[in-house]
Design a protein around this motif. Structure first.
Motif, PDB file in Angstrom:
ATOM      1  N   ARG A  34       1.004  -1.559  -0.084  1.00 41.27           N
ATOM      2  CA  ARG A  34      -0.624   0.127  -0.044  1.00 41.27           C
ATOM      3  C   ARG A  34       0.691   1.530   0.304  1.00 41.27           C
ATOM      4  N   ILE A  35       1.711   1.160   0.782  1.00 47.19           N
ATOM      5  CA  ILE A  35       2.726   2.515   0.808  1.00 47.19           C
ATOM      6  C   ILE A  35       3.907   2.220  -0.267  1.00 47.19           C
ATOM      7  N   TYR A  36       4.370   1.147  -0.848  1.00 46.17           N
ATOM      8  CA  TYR A  36       4.669   1.427  -1.972  1.00 46.17           C
ATOM      9  C   TYR A  36       3.894   1.730  -3.058  1.00 46.17           C
ATOM     10  N   SER A  37       3.136   1.588  -3.339  1.00 45.84           N
ATOM     11  CA  SER A  37       1.779   2.095  -4.576  1.00 45.84           C
ATOM     12  C   SER A  37       1.178   3.701  -4.243  1.00 45.84           C
ATOM     13  N   LYS A  38       0.900   3.980  -2.683  1.00 44.07           N
ATOM     14  CA  LYS A  38       0.508   5.022  -3.155  1.00 44.07           C
ATOM     15  C   LYS A  38       1.266   6.061  -2.923  1.00 44.07           C
ATOM     16  N   ASN A  89      14.779   7.916  17.034  1.00 43.47           N
ATOM     17  CA  ASN A  89      13.454   6.995  18.161  1.00 43.47           C
ATOM     18  C   ASN A  89      12.173   7.386  16.657  1.00 43.47           C
ATOM     19  N   TYR A  90      12.098   8.520  15.878  1.00 42.57           N
ATOM     20  CA  TYR A  90      10.805   8.855  15.797  1.00 42.57           C
ATOM     21  C   TYR A  90      11.003   7.876  15.082  1.00 42.57           C
ATOM     22  N   CYS A  91       9.521   7.906  13.922  1.00 41.80           N
ATOM     23  CA  CYS A  91       8.975   6.578  12.804  1.00 41.80           C
ATOM     24  C   CYS A  91       9.794   7.910  11.502  1.00 41.80           C
ATOM     25  N   PHE A  92      10.115   7.013  10.475  1.00 42.05           N
ATOM     26  CA  PHE A  92      10.087   7.354   9.644  1.00 42.05           C
ATOM     27  C   PHE A  92       9.174   8.895   8.945  1.00 42.05           C
ATOM     28  N   PHE A  93       8.377   8.110   9.409  1.00 38.43           N
ATOM     29  CA  PHE A  93       6.756   9.135   8.739  1.00 38.43           C
ATOM     30  C   PHE A  93       6.323  10.391   9.933  1.00 38.43           C
ATOM     31  N   PHE A  94       7.077   9.891  10.946  1.00 47.03           N
ATOM     32  CA  PHE A  94       5.516  11.029  12.173  1.00 47.03           C
ATOM     33  C   PHE A  94       7.045  12.781  11.849  1.00 47.03           C
ATOM     34  N   ASP A  95       5.769  14.125  11.493  1.00 47.04           N
ATOM     35  CA  ASP A  95       6.755  14.891  11.094  1.00 47.04           C
ATOM     36  C   ASP A  95       6.534  15.747  12.333  1.00 47.04           C
ATOM     37  N   CYS A 101       1.755  11.807  11.813  1.00 44.31           N
ATOM     38  CA  CYS A 101       1.518  11.561  10.903  1.00 44.31           C
ATOM     39  C   CYS A 101       1.771  12.251   9.367  1.00 44.31           C
ATOM     40  N   ARG A 102       2.674  11.777   8.937  1.00 41.31           N
ATOM     41  CA  ARG A 102       2.754  12.143   7.611  1.00 41.31           C
ATOM     42  C   ARG A 102       1.715  11.291   6.357  1.00 41.31           C
ATOM     43  N   ILE A 103       1.660   9.711   6.944  1.00 41.37           N
ATOM     44  CA  ILE A 103       1.016   9.307   5.404  1.00 41.37           C
ATOM     45  C   ILE A 103      -0.136   8.472   6.758  1.00 41.37           C
ATOM     46  N   TYR A 104      -0.999   9.615   7.318  1.00 49.79           N
ATOM     47  CA  TYR A 104      -2.015   8.720   7.750  1.00 49.79           C
ATOM     48  C   TYR A 104      -2.831   8.229   7.654  1.00 49.79           C
ATOM     49  N   GLU A 105      -3.357   8.368   5.807  1.00 52.09           N
ATOM     50  CA  GLU A 105      -4.754   8.294   5.702  1.00 52.09           C
ATOM     51  C   GLU A 105      -4.327   6.602   5.235  1.00 52.09           C
TER      52      GLU A 105
END
Ligand code: SF4
Ligand code: SF4
Length: 199
Positions: A34-38, A89-95, A101-105
């Motif tokens: 999902r993340i790869y394609s979106k 330690n932040y998740c890669f997608f945490f703003d 979250c930068r990829i919340y959806e």
């Protein structure tokens, strides 16, 4: 069937679950695809956002059986697959500016079910609990938070159970392939393998 407990929760967007130093943001193959394609990533970009967390000691069969998502075999030993964590330690997608979250959806399912955890007792019995980590730091669980609709929780638990089951099949297939191959397979081989799967 569900336990009778009432669950209260409303996310306060504190971000603690995205920066906990002891938590790996586990991902399934569905999350990866999902993340790869979106996000329209290349394979290099996909590899960059992933983390392969290697155990520094061998895992007992008992420990392996207790894990919600099994590790994959790598040439360095068992590895958990998760989103990459940054130095703090932040998740890669945490703003960190916006604290969100930068990829919340399209966030991983494990993030979607937090702060809950599901115990699948047998075919029809699901025990829903607050996860151990959530009880430690999630401020969204409190007496003023709204009650969560049990049917929605149950639907989420069932959906997650199907995802986990399929994910375990894929891990098992990959681990079997790896044990039969003469040459060592790389992370790129692994990513290419799962991206080709239809599910
Ligand atoms: S720790 Fe709880 S309240 Fe804070 S962001 Fe995560 S789910 Fe929301
Ligand atoms: S993917 Fe999003 S919700 Fe999940 S841990 Fe990372 S920043 Fe938090």
């Amino acid at each position: 069937m569900l336990n009778d407990k009432q669950f209260r929760f409303e996310c306060e967007n504190c971000g603690r679950c995205c920066i906990d130093k002891e938590t790996i943001v586990n991902i399934t193959f569905f999350d990866i695809k999902r993340i790869y394609s979106k996000l329209k990533l290349t394979i290099d970009e996909l590899i960059h956002i992933l983390g392969f967390y290697i155990f520094d000691k061998p895992l007992s069969q008992d420990t392996l059986l207790k894990m919600v998502i099994s590790p994959i075999i790598t040439e360095k030993g068992f590895a958990f697959l998760g989103l990459r964590k940054l130095e703090n330690n932040y998740c890669f997608f945490f703003d960190k500016e916006e604290k969100k979250c930068r990829i919340y959806e399209i966030r991983p399912d494990i993030c979607r079910i937090f702060p809950f955890s599901f115990e699948y007792k047998d075919k029809d019995v699901i025990n829903i609990i607050y996860s151990k980590k959530a009880k430690q730091y999630c401020i969204g669980i409190n007496n003023d938070a709204p009650t969560i609709n049990k049917n929605k929780l149950k639907a989420l638990a069932l959906e997650f159970s199907k995802i986990l089951k399929k994910n375990e099949e894929i891990i098992s297939d990959w681990n079997n392939i790896l044990s039969k191959k003469k040459r060592k397979l790389s992370i790129r081989d692994f990513i290419e393998y799962i991206l080709k799967l239809e599910f």
